[in-house]
Every structure is written in C-alpha cells, then in structure tokens.
Design a protein around this motif. Sequence first.
Motif, mmCIF file in Angstrom:
data_model
loop_
_atom_site.group_PDB
_atom_site.id
_atom_site.type_symbol
_atom_site.label_atom_id
_atom_site.label_comp_id
_atom_site.label_asym_id
_atom_site.label_seq_id
_atom_site.Cartn_x
_atom_site.Cartn_y
_atom_site.Cartn_z
ATOM 1 N N LEU A 103 -5.707 13.662 0.213
ATOM 2 C CA LEU A 103 -5.364 12.083 0.286
ATOM 3 C C LEU A 103 -4.695 12.516 -0.837
ATOM 4 O O LEU A 103 -4.809 12.886 -1.387
ATOM 5 C CB LEU A 103 -6.860 10.890 0.034
ATOM 6 N N ALA A 104 -2.953 11.808 -0.909
ATOM 7 C CA ALA A 104 -2.592 11.688 -1.907
ATOM 8 C C ALA A 104 -2.586 9.994 -2.587
ATOM 9 O O ALA A 104 -1.893 9.272 -1.429
ATOM 10 C CB ALA A 104 -1.118 12.033 -1.326
ATOM 11 N N LEU A 105 -2.580 9.765 -3.765
ATOM 12 C CA LEU A 105 -2.686 8.189 -4.361
ATOM 13 C C LEU A 105 -0.600 8.254 -4.470
ATOM 14 O O LEU A 105 -0.605 9.144 -5.492
ATOM 15 C CB LEU A 105 -3.746 8.381 -5.316
ATOM 16 N N VAL A 106 0.438 7.181 -3.986
ATOM 17 C CA VAL A 106 0.983 7.402 -4.854
ATOM 18 C C VAL A 106 1.149 5.993 -6.126
ATOM 19 O O VAL A 106 0.484 5.102 -5.470
ATOM 20 C CB VAL A 106 2.315 7.156 -3.480
ATOM 21 N N LEU A 107 1.777 6.367 -7.270
ATOM 22 C CA LEU A 107 1.790 5.106 -7.929
ATOM 23 C C LEU A 107 2.958 5.319 -8.737
ATOM 24 O O LEU A 107 3.832 6.345 -8.935
ATOM 25 C CB LEU A 107 0.652 6.194 -9.307
ATOM 26 N N LEU B 184 -0.749 8.889 2.653
ATOM 27 C CA LEU B 184 -0.612 8.837 2.207
ATOM 28 C C LEU B 184 -0.342 7.504 1.839
ATOM 29 O O LEU B 184 -0.693 6.368 2.328
ATOM 30 C CB LEU B 184 1.246 8.684 1.891
ATOM 31 N N ALA B 185 -1.861 6.727 0.383
ATOM 32 C CA ALA B 185 -1.619 5.492 -0.010
ATOM 33 C C ALA B 185 -1.428 4.626 -1.575
ATOM 34 O O ALA B 185 -1.287 5.689 -2.353
ATOM 35 C CB ALA B 185 -3.644 5.625 -0.400
ATOM 36 N N ALA B 186 -0.396 4.071 -1.539
ATOM 37 C CA ALA B 186 0.756 3.423 -2.096
ATOM 38 C C ALA B 186 -0.424 2.291 -2.816
ATOM 39 O O ALA B 186 -0.492 1.884 -2.041
ATOM 40 C CB ALA B 186 1.947 3.020 -1.354
ATOM 41 N N ARG C 168 -1.363 0.812 2.484
ATOM 42 C CA ARG C 168 -0.939 0.090 1.168
ATOM 43 C C ARG C 168 -1.993 -0.422 0.028
ATOM 44 O O ARG C 168 -2.942 -1.851 1.459
ATOM 45 C CB ARG C 168 0.092 -0.990 1.167
ATOM 46 N N VAL C 169 -2.987 -0.024 -0.439
ATOM 47 C CA VAL C 169 -3.830 -1.197 -1.155
ATOM 48 C C VAL C 169 -3.908 -0.986 -2.868
ATOM 49 O O VAL C 169 -2.494 -0.598 -3.050
ATOM 50 C CB VAL C 169 -5.034 0.295 -1.538
ATOM 51 N N ARG C 170 -5.159 -1.965 -2.981
ATOM 52 C CA ARG C 170 -4.330 -2.916 -4.167
ATOM 53 C C ARG C 170 -6.115 -2.363 -4.353
ATOM 54 O O ARG C 170 -7.119 -3.087 -3.971
ATOM 55 C CB ARG C 170 -4.387 -3.703 -4.219
ATOM 56 N N ILE C 171 -5.722 -1.952 -6.238
ATOM 57 C CA ILE C 171 -7.363 -2.342 -7.381
ATOM 58 C C ILE C 171 -8.513 -4.010 -6.931
ATOM 59 O O ILE C 171 -7.765 -4.916 -7.510
ATOM 60 C CB ILE C 171 -7.269 -1.657 -7.944
ATOM 61 N N LEU D 119 7.005 3.081 -0.738
ATOM 62 C CA LEU D 119 6.341 2.088 -0.248
ATOM 63 C C LEU D 119 6.281 2.198 1.421
ATOM 64 O O LEU D 119 5.161 2.124 2.414
ATOM 65 C CB LEU D 119 6.363 0.430 -0.222
ATOM 66 N N ALA D 120 7.266 2.567 2.239
ATOM 67 C CA ALA D 120 7.756 2.529 3.535
ATOM 68 C C ALA D 120 6.695 4.463 3.888
ATOM 69 O O ALA D 120 6.645 4.478 4.702
ATOM 70 C CB ALA D 120 9.633 3.107 3.875
ATOM 71 N N ALA D 121 7.561 5.253 3.105
ATOM 72 C CA ALA D 121 6.585 6.819 3.345
ATOM 73 C C ALA D 121 4.956 6.064 3.300
ATOM 74 O O ALA D 121 4.109 7.247 4.234
ATOM 75 C CB ALA D 121 7.351 7.680 2.528
ATOM 76 N N ALA D 122 3.838 5.519 3.057
ATOM 77 C CA ALA D 122 3.002 5.410 2.683
ATOM 78 C C ALA D 122 1.961 5.139 4.360
ATOM 79 O O ALA D 122 3.224 4.094 4.981
ATOM 80 C CB ALA D 122 2.513 4.463 1.555
#
Length: 270
Positions: free
Chosen positions: A219-223, A198-200, A241-244, A235-238
């Motif tokens: 991969l699951a992207l969380v939006l 999981l990636a937030a 944590r990523v940003r563009i 956020l805690a489940a991810a």
Amino acid sequence: MARVVAVDDAADPRLADFRDLARADRRPDRPGGRGLVLAEGTVVVRRLLASPYPPRALLGVARRIEDLAPDLRGADVPADLTAYVTDADTMAHVVGFHLNRGVLASADRAPSPEPAALLAGARRVALLEGVNDHENLGALFRNAAALGVDAVLVGTGCADPLYRRSVRVSMGHVLRVPFAACGLGPAVTALRHAGFTLAALTPGGDPSALAALASHERLALVLGAEGPGLSDEALAAADVRVRIPMADDVDSLNVATAAAVAFHATGVPR
C-alpha cells in the motif's frame, strides 16, 4: 575513536561546516549550497552517527561531547572524525545563534536510491506531493519511523528532508527511513510495477474506506500539502480516495497528523 580537539576561536576555518546557520544565503545545508546534513542535539547526532550518512565533524560544548563518547568510540565512526569542543558563547558566534542543545554534527549526503530499489522489499510507503513545510515534513518522517512505513517517495514541490529543521523535527528519523526524490509520474509507474495499491488522502475521499486498506499486501498512501491538497493528476492516479473520519465541521488535519492516523490505521503488524 574520534579525535577531540579544543577550539576557542569562532573564526577557526575548521568550523566551516557549522558557520552562519542563521544566514539563508550561506547555510551549509541548503540544497543550492554545500548540501551538508546537519544534526542538532545528542539524540539526533547519535542517529546520524548510526546512519548511512558519512559524518564529517562535530561541534559542541564539553558536556555534550562527553555524552556522545560511547558513540564516538563506535567501530563505524571514521578514524579521522573530529569533535571540536568549545564554550557556548564561541559556539553561538560560529552558528549565528545560541544553540540550546549544545552539539551539532555535519555529514555528507548519502546516494539516493532508485525508486524501484527503494520499493523492492517495502509493504507500506508514503508518496508525498507538495509538502513544502520543513517542520511538517520532519514530523511526517518521525511518524513514518514510529508506525512502520518502510520508505517515502518525496515528490514534486516538497521541501528538502535533509534541511536542518526537518532533521531536527524528525528527531533524526529522516536519517533512518529510506527515501528518494521522484516526480509523480515516475513514482506512480514504479509503484504500479511493484504491485502497490495507491490510496490518496483527500477531504473528498470515502471515510469508510480507510480501515479496509490494512488488508492490502502493498500500500502507498499519497499525501499532499495543506491548503491545495493533492493535484488532479495525483488524484487521478490513485486507486482509491479516502479520508479520515472526523467531525462534520472539520474538513482536514495537519498533514503530519493525518499521515500518522493513516499510517496507524493501515499498518502492518510488526
């Protein structure tokens, strides 16, 4: 082959699926009402006719119904499907506004799959939280279809993907990308059991981590929604944590745009 029937009376009861679309309290596609699916324009209607959603009827001007004739001869079109042909003024009286695209189709909703079944063969999915703008949601589904996302989990606080505006903005792709409504907790549990990372996506995430996610098998992207973003729980489940990466004086993108960038950066070659 669908039947083609000419109508000239805006009060014809057979046109009930398409009536008063401008009235929020009467719309046939609102979840609290009849819950129909409405497709607008020849491209979107074609995608509805090819989708798992059982078509009920069409309403359009002669030119648009003629454009759809090959699709209406399709083997999977119900034998009792009727295409009602009328003029633009009568159609405007039925719908409640002038419809530039000239044709509508109605359908019943298809059963929503269980999250576990949805994830069984998927490698790239999106988990959405609080995406409550219908146009953003429709654009996100269009991006998902274009960029190889296998399924979408529509979480708490999200708009209805099958609302007419979402269907229209998605260009009908919301009808082909499998999705299921699911609370955050059950969604995270299902993703964990299926072996997903999981990636937030969040402004506070690591801008160098996005590219590395392409190597993950599942991969699951969380939006989240624009403005509030993802909840603390999400956020805690991810796992990460990523940003563009972007200019220092811009902290975020429109959620559908951000999703497109992330889908492309982490996509599985097709």
